[in-house]
Design an enzyme around this catalytic site. Structure first.
Site, mmCIF file in Angstrom:
data_model
loop_
_atom_site.group_PDB
_atom_site.id
_atom_site.type_symbol
_atom_site.label_atom_id
_atom_site.label_comp_id
_atom_site.label_asym_id
_atom_site.label_seq_id
_atom_site.Cartn_x
_atom_site.Cartn_y
_atom_site.Cartn_z
ATOM 1 N N ARG A 115 -16.855 19.986 -28.719
ATOM 2 C CA ARG A 115 -15.945 19.420 -27.711
ATOM 3 C C ARG A 115 -16.594 18.331 -26.859
ATOM 4 N NH1 ARG A 115 -14.221 25.025 -27.355
ATOM 5 N NH2 ARG A 115 -12.193 25.225 -28.373
ATOM 6 N N LYS A 137 -13.928 3.572 -26.852
ATOM 7 C CA LYS A 137 -12.955 3.842 -27.919
ATOM 8 C C LYS A 137 -13.704 4.275 -29.170
ATOM 9 C CE LYS A 137 -8.876 0.976 -27.019
ATOM 10 N NZ LYS A 137 -8.031 -0.093 -27.582
ATOM 11 N N GLU A 179 -13.738 -11.911 -31.880
ATOM 12 C CA GLU A 179 -13.562 -11.126 -30.654
ATOM 13 C C GLU A 179 -14.041 -11.913 -29.433
ATOM 14 O OE1 GLU A 179 -11.907 -8.487 -30.303
ATOM 15 O OE2 GLU A 179 -11.955 -7.296 -32.138
ATOM 16 N N LYS A 221 -15.086 -7.195 -20.578
ATOM 17 C CA LYS A 221 -14.592 -5.896 -21.013
ATOM 18 C C LYS A 221 -14.897 -4.817 -19.989
ATOM 19 C CE LYS A 221 -13.814 -3.001 -24.957
ATOM 20 N NZ LYS A 221 -13.947 -2.831 -26.415
ATOM 21 N N GLU A 231 -6.448 2.733 -21.469
ATOM 22 C CA GLU A 231 -5.447 1.801 -21.991
ATOM 23 C C GLU A 231 -4.019 2.171 -21.597
ATOM 24 O OE1 GLU A 231 -4.368 0.144 -26.336
ATOM 25 O OE2 GLU A 231 -6.504 0.032 -25.856
ATOM 26 N N ARG A 235 -5.834 -2.743 -20.042
ATOM 27 C CA ARG A 235 -6.742 -2.790 -21.196
ATOM 28 C C ARG A 235 -6.032 -3.216 -22.481
ATOM 29 N NH1 ARG A 235 -11.402 1.707 -22.885
ATOM 30 N NH2 ARG A 235 -12.133 0.565 -24.715
ATOM 31 N N ASN A 239 -6.052 -6.269 -26.893
ATOM 32 C CA ASN A 239 -5.529 -6.190 -28.256
ATOM 33 C C ASN A 239 -4.884 -7.487 -28.714
ATOM 34 O OD1 ASN A 239 -6.120 -3.409 -28.961
ATOM 35 N ND2 ASN A 239 -4.641 -2.845 -27.379
ATOM 36 N N HIS A 242 -4.507 -8.282 -32.401
ATOM 37 C CA HIS A 242 -4.791 -7.083 -33.178
ATOM 38 C C HIS A 242 -3.571 -6.485 -33.871
ATOM 39 C CE1 HIS A 242 -8.577 -7.464 -31.179
ATOM 40 N NE2 HIS A 242 -9.062 -6.364 -31.711
ATOM 41 N N HIS A 246 -4.539 -5.749 -37.548
ATOM 42 C CA HIS A 246 -4.659 -4.413 -38.121
ATOM 43 C C HIS A 246 -3.741 -4.241 -39.326
ATOM 44 C CE1 HIS A 246 -6.366 -2.328 -34.253
ATOM 45 N NE2 HIS A 246 -7.243 -3.096 -34.876
ATOM 46 N N HIS A 259 -12.601 -6.912 -40.028
ATOM 47 C CA HIS A 259 -11.802 -6.740 -38.812
ATOM 48 C C HIS A 259 -11.683 -8.051 -38.040
ATOM 49 C CE1 HIS A 259 -10.071 -5.073 -35.213
ATOM 50 N NE2 HIS A 259 -11.090 -5.490 -34.494
#
Length: 361
Positions: A115, A137, A179, A221, A231, A235, A239, A242, A246, A259
């Site tokens: 956990r 992330k 990026e 960032k 997010e 935030r 993206n 993206h 994606h 990517h």
């Protein structure tokens, strides 16, 4: 000269060390701890022995296959099983030595083992340094789409040693630049101008230029993540590019399009939408696309990709809501809005315009 960017998240705050030689600080940060270094075959060949020699007794190494296909449920569960078999306890640490795939996978393993245990990011790709290693992330891809399983789990530190970029292949370096350009287009027009002026130095991998670029990306960032760690709002502007990016990665099988290449294509399409939907100045959109091309990134639709396939892939994007595709769009360089639905007809119309006339060509 090395610099530090601090991510302010209360008890989850941590430093990002940036610059030539910062990897030498890793042993001090991990003094008295034990755990596993997780890397891939390519990175291990260049840096594995050095890092293991630094850490000494109490540390093992797990070497994974390279590439996006490794960011899978199978490799995630296998990593957890190997860590569990070693009887690593909750005081143990995982070190992600690699690019975005290794960082995302290792972080997700750290988030879910017992956990949650601590982990450290040691990014070795430009994309990981400027983006994926920062902000917590973590995750894996599913057959349905990219990053659909994951967790927010902050590292205890990030060591972005720009010296290791000397071994990065040109294509991977270019992918990382997507990026970096994203930060300028979406959030910082001044930084975008700096990238334009320093493009030759960056492509020549001049140490001072690399350090300054990585530092500014991490600063941007860090500022965003400090305000919106999970997010829920701001935030999401990170993206930009993206949504389609994606979808392209999924449609091409996770791996044939990197990517960063997908993000570059997604930005070109998002700029097409932004011009039509938000009044983004055409001349500024041309500058953005020209900079992507200067860094060796694709900006024209890939042959053989049907709109219907990409539209279906976008339907499972994490930003989608009630079946509606939502895009981060901008009104000008350095300014972008939270994700918003775009009329279905305009999505296809923008695609058709993009296919027939790429911005800047």
């Amino acid at each position: 000269m090395a610099c530090e960017v601090h991510i302010s998240l209360g008890e989850r705050s941590y430093p990002i060390w940036i610059g030539a030689g910062v990897l030498d600080r890793l042993p001090e940060a991990l003094r008295g701890l034990r755990g596993w270094v997780v890397t891939d075959v390519h990175v291990d060949a260049f840096h594995g022995a050095r890092v293991m020699g630094m850490l000494g007794a109490g540390w093992g190494k797990i070497v994974l296959p390279p590439g996006e296909s490794t960011k899978s449920a199978g490799h995630w569960s296998g990593l957890l099983e190997q860590v569990a078999e070693s009887k690593l306890d909750r005081q143990g640490v995982l070190v992600a030595l690699g690019g975005g795939v290794v960082g995302d996978l290792t972080g997700f393993a750290a988030a879910t083992y017992m956990r949650g245990i601590r982990f450290v990011q040691v990014p070795t790709s430009l994309l990981a340094m400027v983006d994926s290693s920062v902000g917590g992330k973590t995750g894996i891809n599913l057959a349905a789409g990219k990053n659909l399983a994951g967790a927010f789990h902050q590292p205890m530190a990030v060591f972005a040693d720009t010296d290791v970029l000397a071994t990065l292949p040109e294509r991977e370096f270019a992918a990382g630049m997507a990026e970096a350009v994203k930060y300028g287009v979406a959030l910082d027009a001044e930084f975008f101008g700096w990238l334009e002026k320093n493009a030759s130095a960056i492509q020549g991998r001049e140490p001072a230029a690399l350090e300054r670029m990585v530092e500014r990306c991490c600063q941007i960032k860090a500022e965003v993540v400090a305000k919106d760690e999970r997010e829920a709002g701001l935030r999401a502007v990170l993206n930009f590019g993206h949504t389609l990016g994606h979808a392209i990665e999924k449609a091409t099988g996770f791996g044939s399009v990197l990517h960063g290449e997908g993000v570059a294509l997604g930005m070109a399409y998002a700029l097409e939408l932004s011009v039509a939907q938000r009044g983004f100045p055409g001349a500024e959109a041309q500058r953005a696309v020209a900079l992507l091309k200067q860094f060796g990134l694709p900006t024209a639709p890939l042959p053989g990709l049907a709109w219907e396939v990409l539209r279906a892939a976008m339907g499972v994007d994490k930003k989608a809501a009630a079946g509606c595709v939502r895009f981060v769009l901008g009104g000008k360089l350095g300014q972008s809005d939270l994700p918003a639905a775009v009329p279905e007809a305009e999505l296809k119309s923008a695609w058709e315009r993009w296919c027939t006339h790429v911005i800047g060509e």
